[in-house]
Structure formats: C-alpha cells, structure tokens
Design a protein around this motif. Structure first.
Motif, mmCIF file in Angstrom:
data_model
loop_
_atom_site.group_PDB
_atom_site.id
_atom_site.type_symbol
_atom_site.label_atom_id
_atom_site.label_comp_id
_atom_site.label_asym_id
_atom_site.label_seq_id
_atom_site.Cartn_x
_atom_site.Cartn_y
_atom_site.Cartn_z
ATOM 1 N N ASN A 181 -12.094 15.686 -1.659
ATOM 2 C CA ASN A 181 -11.214 14.701 -1.020
ATOM 3 C C ASN A 181 -11.839 13.317 -1.037
ATOM 4 N N SER A 182 -13.143 13.253 -0.817
ATOM 5 C CA SER A 182 -13.794 11.936 -0.807
ATOM 6 C C SER A 182 -13.706 11.284 -2.184
ATOM 7 N N GLU A 183 -13.796 12.057 -3.245
ATOM 8 C CA GLU A 183 -13.623 11.494 -4.585
ATOM 9 C C GLU A 183 -12.184 11.036 -4.805
ATOM 10 N N LEU A 184 -11.223 11.757 -4.230
ATOM 11 C CA LEU A 184 -9.820 11.340 -4.323
ATOM 12 C C LEU A 184 -9.625 10.000 -3.621
ATOM 13 N N PHE A 185 -10.167 9.852 -2.422
ATOM 14 C CA PHE A 185 -10.068 8.582 -1.693
ATOM 15 C C PHE A 185 -10.714 7.458 -2.499
ATOM 16 N N SER A 186 -11.875 7.723 -3.060
ATOM 17 C CA SER A 186 -12.575 6.719 -3.847
ATOM 18 C C SER A 186 -11.757 6.325 -5.079
ATOM 19 N N LEU A 187 -11.182 7.304 -5.759
ATOM 20 C CA LEU A 187 -10.349 7.039 -6.930
ATOM 21 C C LEU A 187 -9.130 6.206 -6.543
ATOM 22 N N PHE A 188 -8.505 6.550 -5.433
ATOM 23 C CA PHE A 188 -7.334 5.806 -4.953
ATOM 24 C C PHE A 188 -7.694 4.351 -4.682
ATOM 25 N N ILE A 189 -8.771 4.131 -3.961
ATOM 26 C CA ILE A 189 -9.178 2.771 -3.613
ATOM 27 C C ILE A 189 -9.597 1.994 -4.856
ATOM 28 N N ASP A 190 -10.374 2.632 -5.728
ATOM 29 C CA ASP A 190 -10.785 1.964 -6.968
ATOM 30 C C ASP A 190 -9.577 1.569 -7.808
ATOM 31 N N ALA A 191 -8.634 2.499 -7.965
ATOM 32 C CA ALA A 191 -7.440 2.216 -8.773
ATOM 33 C C ALA A 191 -6.608 1.116 -8.140
ATOM 34 N N MET A 192 -6.475 1.165 -6.832
ATOM 35 C CA MET A 192 -5.651 0.188 -6.117
ATOM 36 C C MET A 192 -6.243 -1.216 -6.191
ATOM 37 N N THR A 193 -7.544 -1.310 -6.170
ATOM 38 C CA THR A 193 -8.182 -2.629 -6.123
ATOM 39 C C THR A 193 -8.612 -3.150 -7.484
ATOM 40 N N SER A 194 -8.524 -2.344 -8.528
ATOM 41 C CA SER A 194 -9.034 -2.737 -9.838
ATOM 42 C C SER A 194 -7.985 -3.197 -10.832
ATOM 43 N N GLU B 185 3.106 14.918 -3.810
ATOM 44 C CA GLU B 185 3.322 15.103 -2.371
ATOM 45 C C GLU B 185 2.033 15.554 -1.692
ATOM 46 N N ILE B 186 1.317 16.465 -2.336
ATOM 47 C CA ILE B 186 0.055 16.968 -1.785
ATOM 48 C C ILE B 186 -0.963 15.830 -1.724
ATOM 49 N N VAL B 187 -1.057 15.040 -2.786
ATOM 50 C CA VAL B 187 -2.009 13.912 -2.810
ATOM 51 C C VAL B 187 -1.685 12.924 -1.694
ATOM 52 N N ARG B 188 -0.422 12.583 -1.535
ATOM 53 C CA ARG B 188 -0.045 11.645 -0.459
ATOM 54 C C ARG B 188 -0.489 12.191 0.896
ATOM 55 N N SER B 189 -0.255 13.457 1.103
ATOM 56 C CA SER B 189 -0.641 14.079 2.366
ATOM 57 C C SER B 189 -2.158 14.057 2.547
ATOM 58 N N MET B 190 -2.883 14.370 1.482
ATOM 59 C CA MET B 190 -4.347 14.349 1.549
ATOM 60 C C MET B 190 -4.855 12.940 1.856
ATOM 61 N N LEU B 191 -4.278 11.951 1.177
ATOM 62 C CA LEU B 191 -4.718 10.571 1.389
ATOM 63 C C LEU B 191 -4.354 10.056 2.784
ATOM 64 N N GLN B 192 -3.376 10.698 3.411
ATOM 65 C CA GLN B 192 -3.009 10.322 4.770
ATOM 66 C C GLN B 192 -3.803 11.119 5.800
ATOM 67 N N GLY B 193 -4.750 11.937 5.327
ATOM 68 C CA GLY B 193 -5.672 12.635 6.215
ATOM 69 C C GLY B 193 -5.224 13.994 6.699
ATOM 70 N N HIS B 194 -4.188 14.555 6.123
ATOM 71 C CA HIS B 194 -3.695 15.858 6.563
ATOM 72 C C HIS B 194 -4.521 16.991 5.968
ATOM 73 N N VAL C 286 0.840 -1.196 0.000
ATOM 74 C CA VAL C 286 0.000 0.000 0.000
ATOM 75 C C VAL C 286 0.878 1.250 0.000
ATOM 76 N N GLN C 287 1.957 1.231 0.761
ATOM 77 C CA GLN C 287 2.867 2.381 0.796
ATOM 78 C C GLN C 287 3.489 2.624 -0.580
ATOM 79 N N SER C 288 3.862 1.566 -1.271
ATOM 80 C CA SER C 288 4.421 1.689 -2.622
ATOM 81 C C SER C 288 3.384 2.271 -3.582
ATOM 82 N N ILE C 289 2.159 1.796 -3.490
ATOM 83 C CA ILE C 289 1.087 2.309 -4.347
ATOM 84 C C ILE C 289 0.863 3.791 -4.045
ATOM 85 N N LEU C 290 0.827 4.142 -2.774
ATOM 86 C CA LEU C 290 0.641 5.538 -2.374
ATOM 87 C C LEU C 290 1.765 6.415 -2.908
ATOM 88 N N ASN C 291 2.988 5.949 -2.804
ATOM 89 C CA ASN C 291 4.145 6.738 -3.244
ATOM 90 C C ASN C 291 4.148 6.982 -4.746
#
Length: 96
Positions: free
Chosen positions: A67-80, A26-35, A8-13
């Motif tokens: 942000n919620s759409e970003l989280f959804s996109l991240f999860i969809d991309a990661m799992t698809s 960098e901004i996306v990583r921070s957003m996805l980490q809840g900052h 997951v960390q590799s995918i996030l990076n």
C-alpha cells in the motif's frame, strides 16, 4: 482550496484507468482513501478475499508490492506530470 480538492478527486477517479479494470480502479480508490480490505469489501458488496485477489492483481500490474508503494506511485504520478481534463496521470507518468 475547493479547486484543489476537485482536481485531486478527478485524478483519483481516473488513476490507473489505462492499466486497470474498472473493479481494480474501485479497489485502488478505496485503498488510497485508507480503507481496509474488509471495509472495501463491505462497500462494494464482495468478500475481503476477493478484494485481496484484486489487490494482488493491482500490485502485479503496477509493479509494486505494498500500500505504501501505491501511495508513493499515486503522489509521484500526480505531481510529476501536467494534469488536464479527465486523464490517467499514471499513463503519462509511466511513459516518461
């Protein structure tokens, strides 16, 4: 469990590397980490206003609006898509 965390960390990076600038990633990583914009700005040594400009650019490039759409996109991309190595799962996801 550690293997999953590493994956997951590799995918996030690498998320968005095919579409976004390095700073936007960098901004996306921070957003996805809840900052928040303020905490992201403090960590990166930039203003919260600059973070918000980057965020707007990210939303436009990814065709999202929150942000919620970003989280959804991240999860969809990661799992698809099949993940191998240090690739951008978003690139594979968007090409499907």
């Amino acid at each position: 469990m550690r293997r999953l965390h590493t994956q997951v960390q590799s995918i996030l990076n690498n998320f968005g590397s095919s579409v976004l600038t390095g700073r936007e990633q960098e901004i996306v990583r921070s957003m996805l980490q809840g900052h928040s914009a303020k905490s992201t700005a403090e960590v990166l040594g930039i203003s919260a206003g600059t973070v918000n400009v980057h965020r707007s650019n990210i939303y436009e490039k990814l065709d999202i609006s929150s942000n919620s759409e970003l989280f959804s996109l991240f999860i969809d991309a990661m799992t698809s898509v099949e993940v191998s190595g240090n690739q951008d799962v978003l690139k594979n996801y968007l090409s499907h």
